[in-house]
Motif scaffolding. Sequence first.
Motif, short mmCIF file in Angstrom:
data_model
loop_
_atom_site.label_atom_id
_atom_site.label_comp_id
_atom_site.label_asym_id
_atom_site.label_seq_id
_atom_site.Cartn_x
_atom_site.Cartn_y
_atom_site.Cartn_z
N ALA A 1 0.83 -1.22 0.07
CA ALA A 1 0.00 -0.04 -0.08
C ALA A 1 0.75 1.27 -0.10
O ALA A 1 2.10 1.17 0.63
N ARG A 2 0.31 2.34 -0.78
CA ARG A 2 0.75 3.68 -0.45
C ARG A 2 0.06 4.09 0.68
O ARG A 2 -1.09 4.28 0.69
N VAL A 3 0.80 4.46 1.69
CA VAL A 3 0.23 5.21 2.73
C VAL A 3 0.34 6.63 3.03
O VAL A 3 1.49 7.09 2.90
N VAL A 4 -0.76 7.31 3.01
CA VAL A 4 -0.72 9.11 2.87
C VAL A 4 -1.19 9.43 4.50
O VAL A 4 -2.34 9.00 5.05
N VAL A 5 -0.25 9.95 5.21
CA VAL A 5 -0.63 10.37 6.69
C VAL A 5 -0.76 11.86 6.43
O VAL A 5 -0.12 12.71 5.79
N LEU A 6 -2.04 12.22 6.83
CA LEU A 6 -2.46 13.67 6.88
C LEU A 6 -2.27 14.21 8.09
O LEU A 6 -2.74 13.85 9.16
N GLY A 7 -2.07 15.60 8.10
CA GLY A 7 -1.92 16.55 9.09
C GLY A 7 -3.12 17.12 9.69
O GLY A 7 -4.35 16.83 9.18
N TYR A 8 -3.00 18.07 10.52
CA TYR A 8 -4.19 18.95 11.02
C TYR A 8 -3.77 20.34 10.84
O TYR A 8 -2.70 20.73 10.74
N PRO A 9 -4.97 20.90 10.49
CA PRO A 9 -4.86 22.44 10.25
C PRO A 9 -4.53 23.55 11.25
O PRO A 9 -5.06 23.00 12.43
N HIS A 10 -4.22 24.58 11.00
CA HIS A 10 -4.29 25.55 12.02
C HIS A 10 -5.89 26.04 12.35
O HIS A 10 -6.33 25.94 11.56
N ILE A 11 -6.08 26.05 13.91
CA ILE A 11 -7.31 26.39 14.19
C ILE A 11 -7.65 28.06 13.76
O ILE A 11 -8.77 28.14 13.36
N TYR A 12 -6.57 28.64 14.15
CA TYR A 12 -7.03 29.93 14.10
C TYR A 12 -6.02 30.80 13.10
O TYR A 12 -4.82 30.85 13.03
N LYS A 13 -6.83 31.88 12.74
CA LYS A 13 -5.96 32.94 11.90
C LYS A 13 -5.18 33.84 12.84
O LYS A 13 -5.96 34.46 13.53
N PHE B 1 3.49 12.53 3.49
CA PHE B 1 2.71 13.28 4.53
C PHE B 1 2.16 14.34 3.75
O PHE B 1 2.56 15.03 2.78
N GLY B 2 0.75 14.72 4.13
CA GLY B 2 0.04 15.67 3.37
C GLY B 2 -0.23 16.84 4.26
O GLY B 2 -1.01 16.59 5.47
N ASP B 3 0.41 18.02 4.08
CA ASP B 3 0.19 19.23 4.92
C ASP B 3 -0.94 20.12 4.48
O ASP B 3 -1.01 20.79 3.41
N VAL B 4 -2.22 19.74 5.32
CA VAL B 4 -3.20 20.44 5.04
C VAL B 4 -3.16 21.88 5.12
O VAL B 4 -4.32 22.68 4.78
N ASN B 5 -2.29 22.46 5.85
CA ASN B 5 -2.34 23.82 5.94
C ASN B 5 -1.94 24.75 4.95
O ASN B 5 -2.49 25.84 4.88
N THR B 6 -1.60 23.97 3.69
CA THR B 6 -1.67 24.66 2.44
C THR B 6 -2.79 25.02 1.79
O THR B 6 -3.04 25.87 1.15
N THR B 7 -3.91 24.29 2.07
CA THR B 7 -5.39 24.18 1.75
C THR B 7 -6.04 25.28 2.62
O THR B 7 -7.06 25.73 2.07
N PHE B 8 -6.02 24.74 3.72
CA PHE B 8 -6.61 25.61 5.00
C PHE B 8 -6.24 27.03 4.89
O PHE B 8 -7.18 27.84 5.82
N ALA B 9 -5.41 27.56 4.54
CA ALA B 9 -4.84 28.93 4.68
C ALA B 9 -5.77 29.86 4.07
O ALA B 9 -6.28 29.82 3.01
N TYR C 1 -9.00 18.89 2.70
CA TYR C 1 -8.42 17.40 3.01
C TYR C 1 -8.37 16.69 1.55
O TYR C 1 -7.38 16.31 1.23
N LEU C 2 -9.28 17.01 0.91
CA LEU C 2 -9.68 15.98 -0.26
C LEU C 2 -8.41 16.42 -1.37
O LEU C 2 -7.84 15.49 -2.07
N PRO C 3 -8.06 17.61 -1.71
CA PRO C 3 -6.97 17.95 -2.57
C PRO C 3 -5.69 17.33 -2.14
O PRO C 3 -5.08 17.04 -3.11
N VAL C 4 -5.47 17.55 -0.96
CA VAL C 4 -4.20 16.93 -0.54
C VAL C 4 -4.19 15.37 -0.48
O VAL C 4 -2.78 15.16 -0.93
N LEU C 5 -5.09 14.57 -0.23
CA LEU C 5 -4.96 13.22 -0.49
C LEU C 5 -4.93 13.09 -2.06
O LEU C 5 -4.04 12.25 -2.39
N ARG C 6 -5.60 13.77 -2.84
CA ARG C 6 -5.63 13.45 -4.23
C ARG C 6 -4.38 13.80 -4.65
O ARG C 6 -3.78 13.19 -5.46
N SER C 7 -3.53 14.89 -4.29
CA SER C 7 -2.01 14.99 -4.61
C SER C 7 -1.01 13.81 -4.15
O SER C 7 -0.21 13.57 -4.81
#
Length: 268
Positions: free
Chosen positions: A169-181, A219-227, A260-266
Motif C-alpha cells: 500500500a501507499r500510505v498517506v498520513v495527513l496532518g491537522y490544520p491551524h485552528i486560528y488565523k 505526509f499531506g500538509d493541509v495548512n496549504t489548503t486551509f490557509a 483535505y480532499l485535494p491534499v489526499l488527491r495529490s
Amino acid sequence: MKLSRFGGILSAFTATMALGLSGAGAATAATPQARATGYVALGDSYSAGVGAGSYDSASGSCKRSTKAYPALWAAANSVSSFTFSACSGARTGDVLSKQLGALNSSTGLVSITVGGNDAGFADTMKVCATDTESACLTRVAQARTYIQGTLPGKLDQVYNAISGKAAAARVVVLGYPHIYKLGGTCIGLSEKVRTAINAAADDINTVTAKRAADHGFAFGDVNTTFAGHELCSGSPWLHSITLPVDESYHPTAAGQSGGYLPVLRSAA
C-alpha cells in the motif's frame, strides 16, 4: 559430419527454447499479479468527517460522513474495495485494536489522521474555551510536551502495524490544520492563546511528518489548503464552538472537500 550434426542439435535446442519461452513467457505476461487497488481509511474524527454532517447511521458514534474526504476520494476513483474505518475519538491504540482488520495484500492505498486525541486535543480546546488564559496555556504546554516526547513512539506502533499488514500500500498520513488565523480581531481568545494552539498543531504535524517519512509514507500538509479558512478568517472551514459540541473545532463539509480532499488527491 560432426559439425553438421552439432549444428542440427543446436538448431533443435534453440527452437525448443523458443517454443518454451513463447508459451511460458506469454502465460506469465498475460497473467500479471493484480495491482492492489483497495482503499482503507483509518484514523480519528478528522478522517471520519465529524463536523461535515451527512453521517452514516450504521457508523453509530464513529460518525462517519459521506462528505468526509475518504468517502469523496473513493467515490471519484476506481477502487476495488473501500473500507471506512476511521472513528470519532480514536487514538493510536484504537487504530491498532479496532481499525486494521481490512488491511491486506490487496490494499493499495491507506489514509490516516491520528495523534490529536492522544495529545488531548479535545480537552485542551475545552480548557481554552472555558477557563483562564493561564490555564489554557498550561494545558497547551502539557499537550506539546506529550507530542514531542511520547507521541512519536505511539505513531511508530501504528505505522509498523500498517506496513506489516499492507506491504504493497501507499500510505498517506495527513496532518491537522491551524485552528486560528492570527492577527486582527478574534472574539473569545487572545492572540497569545491562539498562537499557542497553532504552535501545538505545528508540533504534531512536525512529529507526524518525520515519523511518516521514516516509515516511507507520504505526509499531506493541509495548512496549504486551509490557509485563509481558519477560524477568525472570515471564511472558516472549521466549526467554532457549536452544537453538537463534538463538532466544535472540526472541519466543515467545505473543509473536507476543499481542505483535505485535494491534499489526499495529490499524495495518493
